[in-house]
Motif scaffolding. Sequence first.
Motif, PDB file in Angstrom:
ATOM      1  N   PRO A   2      39.662  43.244  39.640  1.00  0.00           N
ATOM      2  CA  PRO A   2      40.643  42.182  39.859  1.00  0.00           C
ATOM      3  C   PRO A   2      42.005  42.527  39.247  1.00  0.00           C
ATOM      4  CG  PRO A   2      38.576  41.304  38.998  1.00  0.00           C
ATOM      5  CD  PRO A   2      38.509  42.783  38.845  1.00  0.00           C
ATOM      6  N   ARG A  34      47.014  33.975  54.132  1.00  0.00           N
ATOM      7  CA  ARG A  34      45.572  33.856  54.361  1.00  0.00           C
ATOM      8  C   ARG A  34      45.066  35.013  55.209  1.00  0.00           C
ATOM      9  NH1 ARG A  34      47.952  29.530  57.285  1.00  0.00           N
ATOM     10  NH2 ARG A  34      47.746  29.665  59.566  1.00  0.00           N
ATOM     11  N   GLU A  71      43.766  39.340  45.479  1.00  0.00           N
ATOM     12  CA  GLU A  71      42.815  38.326  45.022  1.00  0.00           C
ATOM     13  C   GLU A  71      41.634  38.202  45.974  1.00  0.00           C
ATOM     14  OE1 GLU A  71      45.430  35.010  44.707  1.00  0.00           O
ATOM     15  OE2 GLU A  71      46.078  35.511  42.654  1.00  0.00           O
ATOM     16  N   ASP A  72      41.915  38.274  47.280  1.00  0.00           N
ATOM     17  CA  ASP A  72      40.834  38.164  48.257  1.00  0.00           C
ATOM     18  C   ASP A  72      39.903  39.371  48.187  1.00  0.00           C
ATOM     19  OD1 ASP A  72      39.709  36.841  50.804  1.00  0.00           O
ATOM     20  OD2 ASP A  72      40.107  38.896  51.458  1.00  0.00           O
ATOM     21  N   ALA A  84      39.359  41.337  45.634  1.00  0.00           N
ATOM     22  CA  ALA A  84      38.593  41.280  44.390  1.00  0.00           C
ATOM     23  C   ALA A  84      37.432  40.291  44.505  1.00  0.00           C
ATOM     24  CB  ALA A  84      39.505  40.898  43.233  1.00  0.00           C
ATOM     25  N   SER A  85      37.663  39.181  45.216  1.00  0.00           N
ATOM     26  CA  SER A  85      36.594  38.178  45.371  1.00  0.00           C
ATOM     27  C   SER A  85      35.435  38.715  46.196  1.00  0.00           C
ATOM     28  CB  SER A  85      37.160  36.911  46.031  1.00  0.00           C
ATOM     29  OG  SER A  85      37.431  37.124  47.420  1.00  0.00           O
ATOM     30  N   GLN A  86      35.693  39.778  46.974  1.00  0.00           N
ATOM     31  CA  GLN A  86      34.648  40.393  47.786  1.00  0.00           C
ATOM     32  C   GLN A  86      34.008  41.595  47.097  1.00  0.00           C
ATOM     33  OE1 GLN A  86      33.813  38.898  50.786  1.00  0.00           O
ATOM     34  NE2 GLN A  86      35.264  37.373  50.001  1.00  0.00           N
ATOM     35  N   GLY A  87      34.379  41.821  45.846  1.00  0.00           N
ATOM     36  CA  GLY A  87      33.764  42.906  45.085  1.00  0.00           C
ATOM     37  C   GLY A  87      34.460  44.242  45.198  1.00  0.00           C
TER      38      GLY A  87
END
Length: 307
Positions: free
Chosen positions: A126, A151, A245-246, A248-251
């Motif tokens: 992240p 988005r 950010e997106d 990182a949220s998916q690994g």
Amino acid sequence: MIEQTALAKWAEFNRLKWKCDVDLLRFQPPKCGDFYSECLLFSRYGKFYFPPQNPYHSVIFHATPSTKPFRTNKQWHEVAELMIEHLVKLRGAVTITLPPDITDIRPFTWRGFQVDIRYTYILNLPYSVSLASKAIRNKIKKANARGYSSRRAENMKHVYECLLETERRQGFSHQITAADLELAQSILGEDSFRCYVCYSESGEPVSANVTLLLNPGRAIGWVAGTKADHLSNGVVQQLQLFEFEDLASQGVKQFDFSGANIASVAESKADWGGDLTPYYLVRKPGFKDILRSGRDWLQFRRGAFRT
């Protein structure tokens, strides 16, 4: 070819888009099932070919899990040697752009390959915006205050609008159409082909990023574009932060800006605070290299006699 991997899907997109032949090769020593390298190569009319808009040749080294560096190093040398044996047999001018995680190019130099160095910026995810320059942070605040929002996007026409305006403004072509984006989207799917768009308060698409995930854990920025009327409003920076950010949220663990070799472009990428990272181009020497070496030797000798 390994069925249904992201690399296989990327190969298929390039085959259809650029009308070229593709080889997704696996270099693996005999009786060594636990380490190997995958490599995606292209050809046209029987000769080596590197399609436009490919940031690197896809070379993925799968080593045996080990805490001993000498073992990993030895495994890479074994698979690199198999790769080199294949490259020397190819027709045409052969230049391989290795991804940044391939750092040991000695097997190529030992076989007489020529080497050039390039640079990119890589961010760990992240990501904390505190790593960015003050100018970037201020632009993000500006975009937020003006009602822009970013988005994930599925409408490729929105992405293409932004790419096209950047092409017109800067006088170049991505050589990518809206239909090409839709083709890539349909083949790779949203896990490997990620599109992000920043929208104005009225819903107009104003900036777009397209990112590839061909190697698990690492995202590569592919193409991007922004409309001129919104360029100074921080939309590029807001969109980029949302993308980090997106991902990182998916690994995803790293983002590769895919090059930092043009001064004006490198400066804007550097402001995000990533690590400047080298990557290498290895080139099979040809007749021109022999002539160039002879010329350089003569120039050196003449200079030596003048001193």
